[in-house]
Design a protein around this motif. Structure first.
Motif, mmCIF file in Angstrom:
data_model
loop_
_atom_site.group_PDB
_atom_site.id
_atom_site.type_symbol
_atom_site.label_atom_id
_atom_site.label_comp_id
_atom_site.label_asym_id
_atom_site.label_seq_id
_atom_site.Cartn_x
_atom_site.Cartn_y
_atom_site.Cartn_z
ATOM 1 N N GLU A 77 112.580 22.585 2.894
ATOM 2 C CA GLU A 77 111.485 22.984 1.994
ATOM 3 C C GLU A 77 111.627 24.445 1.624
ATOM 4 N N MET A 78 111.854 25.225 2.680
ATOM 5 C CA MET A 78 111.941 26.655 2.474
ATOM 6 C C MET A 78 113.061 26.992 1.492
ATOM 7 N N TYR A 79 114.226 26.399 1.765
ATOM 8 C CA TYR A 79 115.347 26.710 0.890
ATOM 9 C C TYR A 79 115.085 26.223 -0.516
ATOM 10 N N LYS A 80 114.410 25.110 -0.575
ATOM 11 C CA LYS A 80 114.094 24.575 -1.901
ATOM 12 C C LYS A 80 113.234 25.571 -2.675
ATOM 13 N N SER A 81 112.202 26.051 -1.972
ATOM 14 C CA SER A 81 111.316 26.976 -2.676
ATOM 15 C C SER A 81 112.063 28.250 -3.054
ATOM 16 N N LEU A 82 112.935 28.687 -2.110
ATOM 17 C CA LEU A 82 113.716 29.876 -2.422
ATOM 18 C C LEU A 82 114.605 29.633 -3.623
ATOM 19 N N LEU A 83 115.236 28.464 -3.563
ATOM 20 C CA LEU A 83 116.149 28.104 -4.641
ATOM 21 C C LEU A 83 115.400 28.050 -5.964
ATOM 22 N N ASN A 84 114.216 27.448 -5.900
ATOM 23 C CA ASN A 84 113.403 27.353 -7.108
ATOM 24 C C ASN A 84 113.125 28.734 -7.683
ATOM 25 N N ASP A 85 112.765 29.608 -6.748
ATOM 26 C CA ASP A 85 112.459 30.959 -7.183
ATOM 27 C C ASP A 85 113.669 31.601 -7.837
ATOM 28 N N TYR A 86 114.809 31.436 -7.161
ATOM 29 C CA TYR A 86 116.014 32.051 -7.713
ATOM 30 C C TYR A 86 116.365 31.451 -9.056
ATOM 31 N N GLU A 87 116.195 30.142 -9.123
ATOM 32 C CA GLU A 87 116.517 29.479 -10.382
ATOM 33 C C GLU A 87 115.617 29.988 -11.493
ATOM 34 N N GLU A 88 114.361 30.100 -11.128
ATOM 35 C CA GLU A 88 113.406 30.604 -12.114
ATOM 36 C C GLU A 88 113.822 31.983 -12.596
ATOM 37 N N ARG A 89 114.124 32.791 -11.599
ATOM 38 C CA ARG A 89 114.493 34.159 -11.934
ATOM 39 C C ARG A 89 115.769 34.172 -12.765
ATOM 40 N N HIS A 90 116.681 33.295 -12.340
ATOM 41 C CA HIS A 90 117.951 33.215 -13.040
ATOM 42 C C HIS A 90 117.741 32.818 -14.492
ATOM 43 N N ALA B 240 115.082 33.112 -16.203
ATOM 44 C CA ALA B 240 114.401 34.180 -16.921
ATOM 45 C C ALA B 240 115.401 35.250 -17.333
ATOM 46 N N LEU B 241 116.280 35.554 -16.397
ATOM 47 C CA LEU B 241 117.286 36.573 -16.686
ATOM 48 C C LEU B 241 118.224 36.100 -17.776
ATOM 49 N N MET B 242 118.581 34.800 -17.708
ATOM 50 C CA MET B 242 119.454 34.227 -18.729
ATOM 51 C C MET B 242 118.825 34.388 -20.099
ATOM 52 N N LEU B 243 117.533 34.045 -20.116
ATOM 53 C CA LEU B 243 116.799 34.129 -21.370
ATOM 54 C C LEU B 243 116.836 35.560 -21.900
ATOM 55 N N GLU B 244 116.573 36.444 -20.986
ATOM 56 C CA GLU B 244 116.542 37.852 -21.363
ATOM 57 C C GLU B 244 117.913 38.288 -21.845
ATOM 58 N N ASN B 245 118.905 37.834 -21.090
ATOM 59 C CA ASN B 245 120.281 38.175 -21.439
ATOM 60 C C ASN B 245 120.627 37.678 -22.828
ATOM 61 N N ALA B 246 120.259 36.423 -23.057
ATOM 62 C CA ALA B 246 120.555 35.813 -24.351
ATOM 63 C C ALA B 246 119.896 36.622 -25.458
ATOM 64 N N GLU B 247 118.671 36.993 -25.190
ATOM 65 C CA GLU B 247 117.921 37.768 -26.181
ATOM 66 C C GLU B 247 118.649 39.085 -26.462
ATOM 67 N N LEU B 248 119.033 39.703 -25.382
ATOM 68 C CA LEU B 248 119.707 40.994 -25.512
ATOM 69 C C LEU B 248 121.029 40.832 -26.244
ATOM 70 N N LYS B 249 121.702 39.747 -25.910
ATOM 71 C CA LYS B 249 122.984 39.504 -26.555
ATOM 72 C C LYS B 249 122.791 39.300 -28.038
ATOM 73 N N LYS B 250 121.741 38.568 -28.343
ATOM 74 C CA LYS B 250 121.435 38.327 -29.751
ATOM 75 C C LYS B 250 121.226 39.654 -30.453
ATOM 76 N N VAL B 251 120.455 40.476 -29.793
ATOM 77 C CA VAL B 251 120.184 41.787 -30.369
ATOM 78 C C VAL B 251 121.470 42.562 -30.558
ATOM 79 N N LEU B 252 122.330 42.442 -29.544
ATOM 80 C CA LEU B 252 123.610 43.151 -29.610
ATOM 81 C C LEU B 252 124.433 42.652 -30.791
ATOM 82 N N GLN B 253 124.478 41.321 -30.898
ATOM 83 C CA GLN B 253 125.237 40.721 -31.990
ATOM 84 C C GLN B 253 124.734 41.226 -33.325
ATOM 85 N N GLN B 254 123.428 41.164 -33.423
ATOM 86 C CA GLN B 254 122.827 41.571 -34.691
ATOM 87 C C GLN B 254 123.153 43.027 -34.974
ATOM 88 N N MET B 255 123.059 43.800 -33.920
ATOM 89 C CA MET B 255 123.323 45.222 -34.066
ATOM 90 C C MET B 255 124.752 45.419 -34.550
#
Lengths: 493, 577
Positions: free
Chosen positions: B226-239, B241-256
């Motif tokens: 359970e514990m690892y699952k919740s941890l994993l969930n958290d990491y996945e969520e964070r991951h 979120a970071l992916m999303l952010e990264n993609a956004e940033l990349k988009k911005v970079l591309q556009q730039m």
């Protein structure tokens, strides 16, 4: 804004149930449960002694009443009023009692922190947890109620035990790199445990749920360190208030400092709005008169007291104009009196808005005494994590509000007396505070309001707490309490 | 002179002065009675003074008489001596005064210097004293410092020892405490504390409705899970979120990047012109970049690919550097221009440049002209002078060829003109013929008309007139008008003809020989009097339509007609006025 009539309470024990339906108050050795809306008494329980501590279970079905002197805990059920439960800790003594998140276990800490006794209401089983540490915050449950972190002290070393609340299974047990652990707190998502050292050393440690050390943060050495710590509701920020009168914000990815908020004696930030309360006494006689009228009147009537007419030279009509009326309860047949005061002191009630630079009164702490009155002692994030309210002990009358998006100072609320308590609205970015006088102060990004509590006999607001819906507030006086209803729809008269 | 001498003199003075002042008094030096004594005395005195004392003796025999010459001589000498002595005395006095004053001055300065000396001596001693004191102080301070240092060290050691002591003590105390606690706990447990109890009316169900489970290893494992699952969930969520952010940033970079490329690419030519060295490099990289940009889908496909990411960031970095350099260049240019503008007024700059340019161009033109001139001269010289036949022939050939060409051109032109003239003449003759025909018809008309007129007198007018009008062409229908208005005169008719669209034969007739303009009008080569006000082209078109029979209409002709038409219009206006 409406105010209820005043009720008695003792030991400032007055809590709204987690589901927001009931209001439990303690009066000496009696526990009174009321309906929040009608304020009618639903249940009345009598305990064996004067209640020192009272707490709702998470499912709002049970109430725990602790009588520490007698080492007794009594539990009452709302569904079955004749159901009762009494836990006696015996000669070992009792210093703290609390519910486990599931609402079926009670955790009692014995005197001298000998042990923590876990009493199950389901099986009558008792389990002991040895070596709990007596410190600022030695026990914390994760927000989802799954895990409990407990600070322990064995062989002069600090340990943290993580228990599964479900069956009190010890999940992790690890030593922390602290000299003298002062507290621990779960992040709201329950995955990171922040542990801080005692004030002698600035040290914050971040542990993962599985006991791995994620990061260590220390801002400085050789000076008094962490005074308070809080997580933002989004788990994104960790705010650390310290004795150097600064708040440091750590981010949740690198656990590095994003920014630090200083609390200078001179506010220079031109973007910050400074609200300063100035003592301006409205004529008290008319207030008393109107209240008197209410207490005498048995039927619905309006009384308007316009002190403004008398106080014209001050020119501030809003400051002292309020209308008091007695009205019929909307609920049930029983007549319940609400005191309605509207329009109350409106924006900007905390007097003029000051443009920085503004000097803030500072009380120099006595350096020879322990636990000097300096440093950021209270921190609170708004429910949307957008704002952070802080209080520096050397400027006890001032509350600072910071914008977490701009990472800058948003507002400074300076009061005439020391702030006793402040709390964010659980739904909106709205801050309620009290300073131990008869006023309630509210701050929101739109402005600031102070409201005179229109009650008899000098009701002094010592503490306050929000209803979970954010629609009402409990104001606690020394021996009394009163509810304040926020009406968003301006239903006047 | 010695001071004694001076004294003598002074005494002498006094002795001399006294008798002089007291001459009238009884106690005079010389009286009637004591002349010889006086003389002898004076003689002695004179002798003592080193003068000839004999002068007086001569007269001594005769008692009071005195030999005057030696006496006078002596007196003179005495006077001289006296004057000299006076002079010297004065001089001496002056000298003395001077010396005394200098002496005084010296004394004063001396005393002052002495004072100074004293003062400095005192100062010196004072300084010595202070130095001594300071040294003393230093010594004491040093000793103090030493002691302080010692103290500090001592204190530090004390602190350290105390800290260790404290920690030790605290540990000991803590241990004791824990021991005590344990003991207490043990005791409490041993005592079988009866009070320690829970008194529940009836047990509650679990909040989740399940029954409690036994603690087993399996449970522990599941908790771990359970514990690892919740941890994993958290990491996945964070991951995520970071992916999303990264993609956004990349988009911005591309556009730039895209925008940067688009900003930079049009500047390539000018930059190449300005900075030839790096523009090639830039262009090369540009092409690379454009290729990269050309495939954004590819980029998005392997967004997470490390290599692509690096490339992207690198290219961005490159672009950014270029943009920066470009901006810097622009800045420097702007600053240069600004400084130039500051140096010379705002308006003066372009004018000056303009003037300069003009001057330069003028010079160039002049140079070219000169060049041509010299070339011509040289050619002339070459032509005139005797040079080899071949080149001469060649040159001649060249010239004749050119001449021939020109002549041919002229000939062509001439031919064309001739053709035009021919055509015109043909037109003219045709027109003349037509005119002749018309004249003839007119004559016939006239005859018939006269006949009609003649016949009008007869009672069969109406019938005949009708038959006649039927037989007439539409163009000649106007003729019926004069019939109505009998009072018409030929001159009036000519006037009306200018108004009328058609030039009637009658008008021509009345005018006698038709003018060229009229002729043209008849040929419809020029518009009638009202139309010239309209566009010329319209008139040309009109003429061209009429001249459909003629195959070619040259532009030259057109122009000529235009001119003519204007001319004719002027004429018409003249005629109108």
């Amino acid at each position: 804004m409406n105010f209820s009539e005043v009720f008695k309470q003792s030991n400032q024990l007055c809590k709204i149930s987690p589901d927001g339906k009931y209001l439990a108050t303690c009066v000496q050795y009696r526990l009174v449960v009321r309906d929040v809306n009608t304020l009618q008494i639903l249940h009345l329980y009598t305990c064996l002694d004067q209640i020192v501590h009272m707490e709702w279970s998470s499912d709002s079905l049970f109430i725990l009443c602790a009588m520490y002197k007698r080492g007794l805990v009594q539990v009452w059920s709302l569904e079955q009023p004749d159901w009762h439960c009494k836990i006696d800790e015996g000669s070992i003594g009792l210093v703290s009692s609390r519910w486990s998140p599931d609402g079926r276990h009670i955790l009692n800490t014995t005197e001298f922190h000998l042990r923590v006794t876990v009493w199950s209401l389901c099986t009558k089983a008792v389990s002991y947890i040895k070596y709990p540490k007596a410190c600022q915050k030695g026990m914390d449950f994760s927000r989802d109620g799954c895990y409990m972190a407990l600070a322990e002290r064995r062989d002069c070393k600090d340990y943290v035990s993580v228990f599964v609340c479900d069956d009190w299974h010890l999940l992790r047990h690890f030593e922390t790199e602290t000299q003298d652990l002062a507290g621990l707190e779960w992040s709201p998502n329950g995955c990171v445990l922040a542990v801080w050292d005692s004030c002698l050393e600035y040290k914050v440690l971040l542990y993962s749920l599985d006991g791995r050390l994620l990061s260590t943060y220390s801002a400085y050495e050789w000076s008094l360190g962490v005074k308070s710590l809080t997580w933002s509701t989004s788990s994104q920020f960790l705010a650390i208030g310290s004795y150097d009168e600064k708040v440091r914000i750590l981010n949740h990815i690198t656990w590095k400092k994003i920014t630090e908020f200083e609390h200078p004696a001179t506010v220079n930030n031109p973007k910050a709005v400074v609200y300063k309360e100035v003592e301006r006494r409205p004529t008290v006689a008319s207030d008393d008169l109107s209240i008197h009228n209410i207490s005498m009147g048995s039927t619905l009537f309006n009384t308007q007291s316009k002190c403004a007419a008398k106080d014209k030279e001050t020119g501030d009509l809003r400051d002292c104009y309020f209308k008091v009326m007695l009205c019929k309860s909307k609920f049930g047949g029983k007549r319940n009196s609400f005191i309605k005061a509207s329009p109350l002191l409106l924006w900007p009630a905390l007097d003029e808005i000051y443009q920085p630079p503004v000097q803030i009164p500072v009380v120099k702490p006595d350096p020879d005494r322990a636990n000097p009155k300096i440093g950021v002692s209270t921190l609170a994030f708004s429910s949307d994590s957008r704002y952070l309210a802080t209080k520096n002990d050397s400027m006890a009358s001032v509350v600072w509000v910071w914008d977490m998006q701009k990472l800058s100072l948003e507002a400074v609320l300076e009061h005439t007396s020391a702030v006793r308590c402040f709390q964010w609205d659980p739904r909106r970015p709205r801050l309620a505070l009290c300073t131990g006088n008869a006023k309630l102060y509210l701050w929101s990004p739109a402005g600031c309001v102070s409201v005179q509590v229109p009650t008899e006999g000098g009701f002094q607001v010592q503490s306050l707490s929000w209803h979970c819906s954010g629609d009402s507030l409990i104001l606690l006086g020394k021996e009394q309490l009163c509810l304040c209803y926020m009406d968003t729809d301006q239903e006047d008269n | 002179m010695s001071p004694s001498g001076q004294n003598n003199l002074a005494s002498m003075y006094s002795s001399l002065a006294l008798p002089k002042s007291s001459y009238n008094v009884l106690s005079a030096f010389c009286t009637e009675d004591n002349i010889p004594q006086c003389i002898s005395y004076i003689n002695q005195e004179i002798a003592s003074l080193g003068l000839s004392s004999t002068c007086m003796e001569a007269g001594s025999a005769e008692g009071a008489s005195l030999s005057t010459v030696p006496a006078l001589n002596a007196m003179y000498e005495l006077l001289q001596a006296h004057r000299r002595s006076r002079c010297s005395l004065e001089e001496l006095e002056r000298d003395q005064l001077k010396s005394s004053s200098t002496l005084e001055h010296m004394q004063i300065s001396n005393s002052r210097l002495k004072d100074q000396l004293e003062l400095s001596k005192r100062e010196k001693s004072g300084l010595h004293e202070t130095e001594r004191q300071l040294q003393l102080k230093i010594r004491t301070l040093q000793s103090c410092l030493k002691t302080e240092k010692d103290e500090v060290q001592k204190l530090q050691s004390i602190i350290a020892s105390r800290a260790s002591q404290y920690s030790h003590d605290s540990k000991r105390k803590e241990r004791e405490c824990t021991k005590l606690k344990e003991r207490l706990g043990q005791l409490l447990i041993d005592k079988r504390d009866k009070k320690l109890a829970i008194d529940v009316l009836n047990y509650l169900g679990r909040s989740d409705g399940r029954r409690s489970q036994w603690k087993t290893a399996k449970m522990g494992a599941s908790h771990e899970g359970e514990m690892y699952k919740s941890l994993l969930n958290d990491y996945e969520e964070r991951h995520s979120a970071l992916m999303l952010e990264n993609a956004e940033l990349k988009k911005v970079l591309q556009q730039m990047k895209r925008e940067m490329v688009s900003i930079l690419s049009p500047r390539k030519p000018c930059s190449r012109g300005a900075h030839a060295d790096d523009s090639y490099e830039q262009a090369g990289s540009d092409r690379e970049e454009e290729e990269e940009v050309g495939g954004p889908s590819r980029e998005t496909l392997d967004q997470s690919c490390e290599h692509a990411k690096e490339q992207l960031t690198n290219s961005i970095r490159q672009q950014w550097r270029r943009l920066k350099s470009h901006m810097e260049r622009l800045d420097s240019q702007a600053s240069l221009v600004q400084t130039q503008q500051q140096q010379s007024g705002k308006e003066a700059v372009p004018r000056e440049i303009h003037n300069e340019e003009m001057e330069r161009m003028r010079l160039e033109v002049q140079q070219c002209k000169d060049f041509i001139h010299t070339q011509q001269q040289l050619l002339q010289q070459q032509l005139n002078s005797s040079f080899d036949d071949e080149t001469a022939a060649l040159l001649n050939d060249c010239y004749t060829l050119e001449e021939k060409e020109r002549l041919k051109e002229e000939w062509r032109l001439f031919e064309e003109q001739k053709r035009n003239f021919e055509r015109e003449r043909k037109n003219f003759t045709e027109a003349a013929i037509r005119l002749g025909h018309e004249k003839k018809a007119f004559e016939e008309d006239r005859a018939s008309w006269l006949k009609n007129q003649f016949l009008n007198m007869t009672p069969f007018v109406d019938r005949k007139r009708q038959s006649l009008s039927d037989s007439q062409s539409s163009a000649l229908s106007i003729k019926s008008e004069p019939e109505v208005r009998v009072s018409y005169t030929p001159t009036q008719l000519t006037k009306s003809s200018t108004y009328a669209t058609f030039s009637t034969p009658k008008a021509a007739h009345s005018a006698g020989v038709p003018s060229t303009a009229e002729l043209y009008r008849t040929l419809r080569l020029i518009p009638d009097s009202s139309s010239p006000r309209h566009s010329k082209r319209g008139s040309w078109q009109e003429s061209s339509t009429i001249q459909a029979a003629d195959a070619l209409v040259n532009s030259k002709h057109r122009i000529r007609y235009g001119e003519l038409s204007i001319f004719s219009v002027g004429k018409d206006e003249n005629s109108l006025t």
